[in-house]
Design an enzyme around this catalytic site. Structure first.
Site, mmCIF file in Angstrom:
data_model
loop_
_atom_site.group_PDB
_atom_site.id
_atom_site.type_symbol
_atom_site.label_atom_id
_atom_site.label_comp_id
_atom_site.label_asym_id
_atom_site.label_seq_id
_atom_site.Cartn_x
_atom_site.Cartn_y
_atom_site.Cartn_z
ATOM 1 N N ASP A 406 1.021 -0.892 -0.086
ATOM 2 C CA ASP A 406 -0.134 0.194 0.427
ATOM 3 C C ASP A 406 0.782 1.439 -0.474
ATOM 4 O O ASP A 406 2.355 1.101 0.168
ATOM 5 C CB ASP A 406 -0.764 0.022 1.276
ATOM 6 C CG ASP A 406 -2.360 0.996 1.295
ATOM 7 O OD1 ASP A 406 -2.400 1.205 0.396
ATOM 8 O OD2 ASP A 406 -1.999 1.809 2.108
ATOM 9 N N GLU A 409 1.885 5.052 -3.901
ATOM 10 C CA GLU A 409 2.501 5.533 -5.564
ATOM 11 C C GLU A 409 4.313 6.419 -5.382
ATOM 12 O O GLU A 409 3.771 6.746 -6.236
ATOM 13 C CB GLU A 409 1.042 6.439 -5.027
ATOM 14 C CG GLU A 409 -0.025 6.475 -5.208
ATOM 15 C CD GLU A 409 -0.370 5.054 -4.251
ATOM 16 O OE1 GLU A 409 0.425 5.788 -3.331
ATOM 17 O OE2 GLU A 409 -1.008 4.628 -4.198
ATOM 18 N N ASP A 483 -8.669 3.540 -2.033
ATOM 19 C CA ASP A 483 -9.914 4.071 -1.098
ATOM 20 C C ASP A 483 -11.325 4.913 -1.573
ATOM 21 O O ASP A 483 -11.576 5.622 -1.225
ATOM 22 C CB ASP A 483 -9.439 5.281 -0.048
ATOM 23 C CG ASP A 483 -7.852 4.601 0.548
ATOM 24 O OD1 ASP A 483 -8.175 3.236 0.999
ATOM 25 O OD2 ASP A 483 -7.957 5.675 1.154
#
Ligand code: GLC
Length: 792
Positions: A406, A409, A483
């Site tokens: 997670d 990015e 999300d």
């Protein structure tokens, strides 16, 4: 500032953008050199290279000879493609057997046609241009009938005509809406469907890119903040061909372990060992199938990756083993941020080994994430990837086989939400700024995690779930869509988002079932679970401080509906697994938009609220509260209602009823499908296999049943079972032949039950040239099925 009315302040109009484009000008010379045809223009250089006769690469560099080095997304080496180059007065043609490029000399413009002179990609008065600030742009003609798909993970409807998208991997917690432009994944690729035929473009540029199908009336464009124009034209002509061509360039998903296709339960966070054990026991007590429990950030010691908080989890190894005995895998989250703490081995290793991202001047980039001030491994360096991969021994020693990446990015808690774009990545000695490498950071982390786990798991298939990625991410992990919120709108949005991810090579995908933030409701969770039953990836996940959404959270009525659908997932697993196999071989996704099977049917082009599983099963979820019916579009052919075998004539929109415990499912006449057993988890092998056959009037159909051990790579050495089941239907006879294509894997089941739908008692059944006796057949007169058992 963007979130205030300042964004529409009239004074902002004066901040004009530089729109001076520099054109490549006229062609000065051309030469063929090895695999390439090289062009020199007045202001720029172009190289053309065929990778297959139906896939050609065009590279333009305004300033120097184009580099033919590709991004990390590319796995394909160019094949030996025979091309014929013809120099004519006004143009030069380059012809493979599938694509003909016409290069106009004055000004230099490239157009691509297929072998039948069908225009694929045509340049406008504007072709390939650049701006003083090094931005490169490519303009193409847009025809009235063009529809656009792909672009990876994007909000909004299925068809992207009229949209403009930025590719910049972004952590977006704010509610995703149709205007949310950049999300976690960047896949600079799309497919155009025009009059039933498809072609594709893959733009292999890792800078921030923009795809604009909105601004021009008759043109679309793709541009990048820097680098070269480097794109591939994929000739199609079917949507499946385009995905096959694209995934030949960027790779395909290896078969994931079967347990990763089961139902998964997550929460930010199950905070203690006690809570995890209780959760697992509740699933078992209630008989609700479960294959994995996720450990979100609370399992760690101060959010330090590769650690456990022993206060909360006193015996993690024992817990993981105990769960595994019950058929439940444990999947911990691993973020890239490494806490700045000189007494923490991962940090000190990273510092001493010079493994973290740093500026050109040598100082390390630090950013604030869950553990506080943190350094970030420079995954563009293969030495760093190997180091990080090896560190996963910490997890595999505890019995872990799946990892959840997670915040890759990478997300940082600052104004820009990410790393300083001035950071200089090592990139194995070919230094590049974060401005150029931002979009591929997650892809490199995926490579490191997947291959690290693979080398530690002793022949077992690892599972990786990742939030960020770039083209090629399918080689390493499943992608969940980040999300979302417990909004009905987000349930609706998940359908086109996952379908477009599938068209972009990412077959293994799904949203957080129930919605991550906001707090779900009983009805939304029930409807979302119905949808999740058929998304390739099926995980219920929710956030801290919002409503609990385990299957039993809303009382018995809802629990039984949710349980029914989780069980249904397990019944459908054998069929889903054959589709995963297909995706791993061809790239063609498990979950498909209807246009993929019916590209000439314009009713399918914008169909965002229903989808196909494989080629012949339509799933039409209920996407609104308090709703007990919906319209479903059924393309040409006959279709059966999965629940009661009611037959519909296709080519029509039909109104169907769907009470709270019904997910509308339609099976196409001619479909042959395998069905397994309801079970607690995939750890229990099927002892019984059922094959459903839906007849097609006076016709024939076929199905290749596929299975293997579901957990090792032995399938790559041919240890599989593959049986081709062919069915021929005429008025009163069903003829079935079974061809054993491979039987090196021995499944647990011995006999197979065939269920022939929509039959009469008089139907003659012939299996492999032997007509079955009456006493071998069972007729069910209420649903009109004929059943028999055979060895297969
Ligand atoms: C991010 C992830 C979410 C996770 C949370 C805490 O928001 O997208 O899935 O639960 O971080 O780790």
């Amino acid at each position: 500032m963007q979130d205030t009315s300042f964004a529409i302040h009239p004074g902002k109009k004066n901040q004009l953008k530089d729109t001076t484009y520099h054109d490549i000008g006229n062609l000065k010379h051309v030469k063929k050199s090895g695999k390439d045809v090289q062009f020199t223009g007045e202001q720029g250089y172009v190289k053309i290279r065929f990778y297959r006769s139906d896939s050609v690469r065009v590279v333009m560099n305004p300033f120097e000879e184009p580099s033919m080095k590709s991004s990390f997304a590319l796995v394909k080496e160019p094949e030996d493609v025979k091309i014929v180059v013809n120099e004519e007065t006004d143009s030069i043609t380059i012809d493979s057997s599938h694509i003909k490029l016409v290069v106009k000399r004055k000004p230099f413009r490239i157009s691509a046609y297929d072998a039948n002179a069908r225009p694929l990609v045509l340049e406008t008065e504007m072709g390939m241009v650049y701006k003083e600030n090094k931005e490169v742009i490519c303009f193409k003609k847009m025809s009235e009938n063009d529809h656009f798909y792909g672009f990876g993970e994007k909000a909004g409807f299925l068809d992207k005509r009229g949209e403009k998208y930025t590719m910049w991997n972004s952590d977006v917690y704010a509610p995703h809406n149709p205007e949310t432009n950049a999300l976690y994944e960047s896949i600079p690729y799309f497919m155009t469907l025009r009059d039933g035929k498809a072609h594709g473009i893959y733009f292999d540029n890792t800078f921030k890119t923009v795809f604009d199908m909105k601004t021009g009336k008759n043109t679309y464009s793709f541009s990048a903040d820097g680098g070269q124009i480097d794109y591939y034209i994929l000739a199609g002509p079917t949507p499946k061909d385009v995905v096959e061509q694209y995934t030949d360039l960027t790779g395909r998903m290896p078969l994931p372990p079967k347990w990763s296709l089961g139902y998964h339960q997550s929460r930010y966070s199950y905070e203690t060992e006690k809570e995890v054990r209780e959760l697992a026991n509740t699933f078992l007590e209630k008989g609700i199938p479960l294959d994995a429990i996720y450990l979100d950030i609370h399992y760690m010691d101060g959010y330090r990756v590769f650690t456990f908080d022993h206060g909360r989890f006193p015996t993690p190894g024992k817990m993981i083993q105990d769960l595994k005995v019950k058929g439940i895998r444990t999947v911990p989250i691993v973020d890239p941020g490494v806490k700045e703490d000189p007494e923490y081995a991962i940090y000190s290793d990273g510092i001493l080994g010079d493994l973290f991202c740093k500026y050109l001047e040598g100082n390390i980039f630090f950013g604030d994430v869950w553990p506080g001030n943190s350094a970030f491994p420079d995954f563009t360096n293969s030495k760093v990837r190997k180091w990080w991969g090896r560190k996963h021994k910490f997890y595999t020693d505890l019995g872990i086989e799946g990892i959840w990446n997670d915040m890759n990015e990478p997300a940082v808690f600052n104004e820009t939400k990410t790393m300083d774009v001035k950071v200089m990545h090592d990139n194995d000695g070919d230094l590049k700024t974060h401005r150029e490498m931002h979009n591929v950071y997650g892809l490199y982390m995926g490579e490191s995690t997947y291959n690290g786990m693979k080398s530690l798991l002793d022949g077992k298939r690892p599972f990786l779930l990742t939030r960020a990625g770039f083209s090629g991410v399918q080689r390493y992990g499943a992608v969940w869509t980040g999300d979302n919120r417990s909004f009905w709108e987000h349930l609706s949005m998940a359908l086109p988002m996952c379908m477009n991810l599938g068209l972009s090579g990412v077959a293994f995908t799904g949203p957080d079932v129930g919605g991550f933030a906001h707090g779900t409701s009983a009805e939304l969770l029930a409807r979302w679970t119905q949808f999740g039953t058929f998304t390739p990836y099926f995980r219920n996940h929710s956030a801290l401080e919002f409503a609990r959404q385990e299957p039993w959270s809303f009382g018995e009525k809802y629990e039984s509906i949710i349980k029914k659908y989780i069980e249904l997932r397990y019944k459908w697993l054998p069929h889903l697994y054959t589709l995963f196999k297909e995706a791993s071989e061809t790239g063609v996704p498990v979950m498909r938009p209807l246009l993929m099977e019916s590209p000439y049917d314009s009713n399918t082009y914008k169909l965002s609220d229903q989808f196909l599983i494989g080629e012949n099963v339509i799933i039409a979820p209920i996407l609104k509260p308090d709703t007990r019916h919906r319209v479903v579009y059924l393309p040409e052919g006959d279709w059966y209602d999965y629940w009661n075998d009611h037959k519909y004539r296709g080519g029509n929109h039909v109104l169907v009823e769907a009470d709270l415990d019904t997910l509308p499912i339609f099976i196409k006449a001619g479909a042959v499908l395998s069905e397994g057993e309801v079970k607690q988890s995939t750890a229990v092998a099927d002892e019984k296999m059922t094959i459903h056959v839906y007849p097609v009037e006076e016709g024939q159909s076929a199905y290749t049943f596929y299975d293997d051990d579901g957990e090792t790579f032995a399938y790559q050495d041919g240890i599989t079972v593959e049986k081709r089941i062919s069915c021929y239907f005429d008025e009163n006879t069903v003829k079935i032949t079974i061809d054993e294509q491979n039987s090196r894997f021995e499944p647990k089941w011995e006999k197979v039950t065939f269920v022939l739908h929509d039959q009469t008692k008089e139907t003659a059944v012939i299996v492999d040239d032997r007509q079955l006796d009456e006493n071998e057949l069972t007729f069910n007169c209420s649903i009109k099925t004929l059943t028999f058992n055979i060895s297969m």
